[in-house]
Design a protein around this motif. Structure first.
Motif, PDB file in Angstrom:
ATOM      1  N   ALA A   1      13.902   8.621 -18.520  1.00 39.98           N
ATOM      2  CA  ALA A   1      14.958   8.526 -17.223  1.00 39.98           C
ATOM      3  C   ALA A   1      16.298   8.639 -17.176  1.00 39.98           C
ATOM      4  CB  ALA A   1      14.850   6.911 -16.458  1.00 39.98           C
ATOM      5  N   VAL A   2      16.951   8.469 -18.141  1.00 40.03           N
ATOM      6  CA  VAL A   2      17.887   9.485 -18.227  1.00 40.03           C
ATOM      7  C   VAL A   2      17.731  10.942 -18.684  1.00 40.03           C
ATOM      8  CG1 VAL A   2      19.709   9.461 -19.548  1.00 40.03           C
ATOM      9  CG2 VAL A   2      19.064   7.512 -18.791  1.00 40.03           C
ATOM     10  N   LEU A   3      16.661  11.242 -19.075  1.00 42.79           N
ATOM     11  CA  LEU A   3      16.616  13.093 -19.368  1.00 42.79           C
ATOM     12  C   LEU A   3      16.067  13.318 -18.217  1.00 42.79           C
ATOM     13  CD1 LEU A   3      14.134  13.070 -22.643  1.00 42.79           C
ATOM     14  CD2 LEU A   3      16.659  13.834 -22.406  1.00 42.79           C
ATOM     15  N   ALA A   4      15.078  12.560 -17.326  1.00 41.86           N
ATOM     16  CA  ALA A   4      14.573  13.410 -16.319  1.00 41.86           C
ATOM     17  C   ALA A   4      16.349  13.000 -15.732  1.00 41.86           C
ATOM     18  CB  ALA A   4      13.431  12.906 -15.140  1.00 41.86           C
ATOM     19  N   GLY A   5      17.072  12.789 -15.198  1.00 38.90           N
ATOM     20  CA  GLY A   5      18.311  12.684 -13.939  1.00 38.90           C
ATOM     21  C   GLY A   5      18.957  13.230 -14.345  1.00 38.90           C
ATOM     22  N   THR A   6      19.347  14.332 -16.217  1.00 41.31           N
ATOM     23  CA  THR A   6      19.678  15.162 -16.122  1.00 41.31           C
ATOM     24  C   THR A   6      19.253  16.500 -15.998  1.00 41.31           C
ATOM     25  OG1 THR A   6      19.752  14.979 -18.278  1.00 41.31           O
ATOM     26  CG2 THR A   6      20.893  13.490 -17.652  1.00 41.31           C
ATOM     27  N   THR A   7      17.939  16.395 -15.645  1.00 35.60           N
ATOM     28  CA  THR A   7      17.083  18.331 -15.653  1.00 35.60           C
ATOM     29  C   THR A   7      16.774  18.695 -14.716  1.00 35.60           C
ATOM     30  OG1 THR A   7      15.158  17.035 -17.065  1.00 35.60           O
ATOM     31  CG2 THR A   7      14.944  19.126 -16.208  1.00 35.60           C
ATOM     32  N   ARG A   8      17.367  19.339 -14.489  1.00 39.10           N
ATOM     33  CA  ARG A   8      17.519  20.760 -12.718  1.00 39.10           C
ATOM     34  C   ARG A   8      16.195  20.276 -11.919  1.00 39.10           C
ATOM     35  NH1 ARG A   8      17.974  26.506 -14.648  1.00 39.10           N
ATOM     36  NH2 ARG A   8      17.072  26.517 -12.385  1.00 39.10           N
ATOM     37  N   ALA A   9      17.080  19.850 -10.524  1.00 36.57           N
ATOM     38  CA  ALA A   9      15.682  19.363 -10.052  1.00 36.57           C
ATOM     39  C   ALA A   9      14.613  20.481  -9.490  1.00 36.57           C
ATOM     40  CB  ALA A   9      16.431  19.049  -8.169  1.00 36.57           C
ATOM     41  N   ASP A  10      14.993  21.664  -9.494  1.00 39.31           N
ATOM     42  CA  ASP A  10      14.402  23.054  -9.325  1.00 39.31           C
ATOM     43  C   ASP A  10      13.146  23.121  -9.973  1.00 39.31           C
ATOM     44  OD1 ASP A  10      16.345  23.772 -11.271  1.00 39.31           O
ATOM     45  OD2 ASP A  10      16.429  25.782 -10.378  1.00 39.31           O
ATOM     46  N   ALA A  11      13.128  22.571 -11.198  1.00 42.43           N
ATOM     47  CA  ALA A  11      12.694  22.501 -12.937  1.00 42.43           C
ATOM     48  C   ALA A  11      11.219  21.527 -12.133  1.00 42.43           C
ATOM     49  CB  ALA A  11      13.645  22.574 -14.385  1.00 42.43           C
ATOM     50  N   PHE A  12      11.488  20.647 -11.750  1.00 41.30           N
ATOM     51  CA  PHE A  12      10.331  19.968 -11.107  1.00 41.30           C
ATOM     52  C   PHE A  12       9.482  20.095 -10.317  1.00 41.30           C
ATOM     53  CE2 PHE A  12      13.164  16.847 -13.592  1.00 41.30           C
ATOM     54  CZ  PHE A  12      12.278  15.608 -13.722  1.00 41.30           C
ATOM     55  N   GLU A  13       9.780  20.812  -9.298  1.00 41.00           N
ATOM     56  CA  GLU A  13       9.516  21.912  -8.251  1.00 41.00           C
ATOM     57  C   GLU A  13       8.674  22.828  -9.058  1.00 41.00           C
ATOM     58  OE1 GLU A  13      12.173  22.889  -4.687  1.00 41.00           O
ATOM     59  OE2 GLU A  13      12.991  20.885  -5.012  1.00 41.00           O
ATOM     60  N   ALA A  14       9.540  23.970  -9.865  1.00 39.02           N
ATOM     61  CA  ALA A  14       8.592  24.957 -10.257  1.00 39.02           C
ATOM     62  C   ALA A  14       7.304  24.479 -11.119  1.00 39.02           C
ATOM     63  CB  ALA A  14       9.678  25.636 -11.343  1.00 39.02           C
ATOM     64  N   ALA A  15       7.520  23.337 -12.010  1.00 40.98           N
ATOM     65  CA  ALA A  15       6.639  22.586 -12.918  1.00 40.98           C
ATOM     66  C   ALA A  15       5.449  22.397 -11.691  1.00 40.98           C
ATOM     67  CB  ALA A  15       6.815  21.930 -13.418  1.00 40.98           C
ATOM     68  N   ASN A  16       5.674  22.216 -10.333  1.00 41.89           N
ATOM     69  CA  ASN A  16       4.360  21.568  -9.975  1.00 41.89           C
ATOM     70  C   ASN A  16       4.302  20.242  -9.896  1.00 41.89           C
ATOM     71  OD1 ASN A  16       2.895  22.069  -6.797  1.00 41.89           O
ATOM     72  ND2 ASN A  16       1.152  22.440  -8.332  1.00 41.89           N
ATOM     73  N   ARG A  17       5.333  19.541 -10.710  1.00 43.95           N
ATOM     74  CA  ARG A  17       5.505  18.686 -10.504  1.00 43.95           C
ATOM     75  C   ARG A  17       6.062  17.793  -9.620  1.00 43.95           C
ATOM     76  NH1 ARG A  17       1.619  16.911 -13.783  1.00 43.95           N
ATOM     77  NH2 ARG A  17       1.862  18.544 -15.587  1.00 43.95           N
ATOM     78  N   GLN A  18       6.496  16.561  -9.009  1.00 48.66           N
ATOM     79  CA  GLN A  18       6.573  15.583  -8.736  1.00 48.66           C
ATOM     80  C   GLN A  18       8.562  15.793  -8.210  1.00 48.66           C
ATOM     81  OE1 GLN A  18       5.787  13.375  -6.370  1.00 48.66           O
ATOM     82  NE2 GLN A  18       3.607  13.879  -6.448  1.00 48.66           N
ATOM     83  N   PRO A  19       9.209  15.407  -7.363  1.00 48.14           N
ATOM     84  CA  PRO A  19      10.484  15.672  -7.432  1.00 48.14           C
ATOM     85  C   PRO A  19      11.251  15.144  -8.819  1.00 48.14           C
ATOM     86  CG  PRO A  19       9.864  15.115  -4.974  1.00 48.14           C
ATOM     87  CD  PRO A  19       8.178  15.126  -5.967  1.00 48.14           C
ATOM     88  N   LYS A  20      12.137  15.238  -8.714  1.00 43.79           N
ATOM     89  CA  LYS A  20      13.003  14.735  -9.750  1.00 43.79           C
ATOM     90  C   LYS A  20      13.862  13.265 -10.163  1.00 43.79           C
ATOM     91  CE  LYS A  20      17.705  14.572 -11.895  1.00 43.79           C
ATOM     92  NZ  LYS A  20      19.265  15.608 -11.518  1.00 43.79           N
ATOM     93  N   MET A  21      13.777  12.953  -8.503  1.00 45.01           N
ATOM     94  CA  MET A  21      14.306  11.628  -8.343  1.00 45.01           C
ATOM     95  C   MET A  21      12.808  10.755  -8.449  1.00 45.01           C
ATOM     96  SD  MET A  21      17.628  11.391  -8.400  1.00 45.01           S
ATOM     97  CE  MET A  21      17.361   9.649  -8.468  1.00 45.01           C
ATOM     98  N   VAL A  22      11.775  11.101  -8.307  1.00 49.26           N
ATOM     99  CA  VAL A  22      10.230   9.964  -8.303  1.00 49.26           C
ATOM    100  C   VAL A  22      10.693   9.689  -9.528  1.00 49.26           C
ATOM    101  CG1 VAL A  22       7.928  10.306  -7.668  1.00 49.26           C
ATOM    102  CG2 VAL A  22       9.473  11.054  -5.964  1.00 49.26           C
ATOM    103  N   TRP A  23      10.520  10.927 -10.557  1.00 50.79           N
ATOM    104  CA  TRP A  23      10.077  11.526 -12.453  1.00 50.79           C
ATOM    105  C   TRP A  23      11.352   9.922 -12.319  1.00 50.79           C
ATOM    106  CZ3 TRP A  23       5.893  10.192 -14.060  1.00 50.79           C
ATOM    107  CH2 TRP A  23       4.769  11.450 -13.772  1.00 50.79           C
ATOM    108  N   VAL A  24      12.379   9.827 -12.323  1.00 50.96           N
ATOM    109  CA  VAL A  24      13.208   8.690 -12.471  1.00 50.96           C
ATOM    110  C   VAL A  24      13.225   7.560 -11.792  1.00 50.96           C
ATOM    111  CG1 VAL A  24      15.663   8.379 -12.349  1.00 50.96           C
ATOM    112  CG2 VAL A  24      15.138  10.414 -12.267  1.00 50.96           C
TER     113      VAL A  24
END
Length: 91
Positions: free
Chosen positions: A23-46
């Motif tokens: 959760a900490v790693l996901a929270g410190t990752t750029r939000a656009d990386a999740f979108e570029a990877a075609n994954r759920q948004p950053k805060m959803v993964w957190v």
């Protein structure tokens, strides 16, 4: 508590710790990386990882297994793909 139950409890606590770290790693990752990877948004993964860690700490093994699967999906599927994108390795 018998030995198999104790082992299961220790494993669930270790995976819960991995969920908190995730959760900490996901929270410190750029939000656009999740979108570029075609994954759920950053805060959803957190949120998924934080609730999974909580589920792993409560004494209901059936629910804890769902949390363990979610943490595993993050570490073995989502995180490697995001790291590849951030390093410039495109598919």
């Amino acid at each position: 508590m018998r030995v198999p139950g104790l082992i299961q409890d220790v494993l669930f606590r270790l995976v819960a710790a991995a969920g908190i770290v995730g959760a900490v790693l996901a929270g410190t990752t750029r939000a656009d990386a999740f979108e570029a990877a075609n994954r759920q948004p950053k805060m959803v993964w957190v949120a998924i990882l934080a609730f999974s860690a909580l589920a792993l700490l409560i004494p209901l093994p059936f629910i804890a297994w769902f949390g363990a699967v979610a943490v595993g999906i993050y570490y073995f599927d989502v995180r490697p793909q995001i790291n590849d994108l951030l390093r410039g390795n495109y598919y």
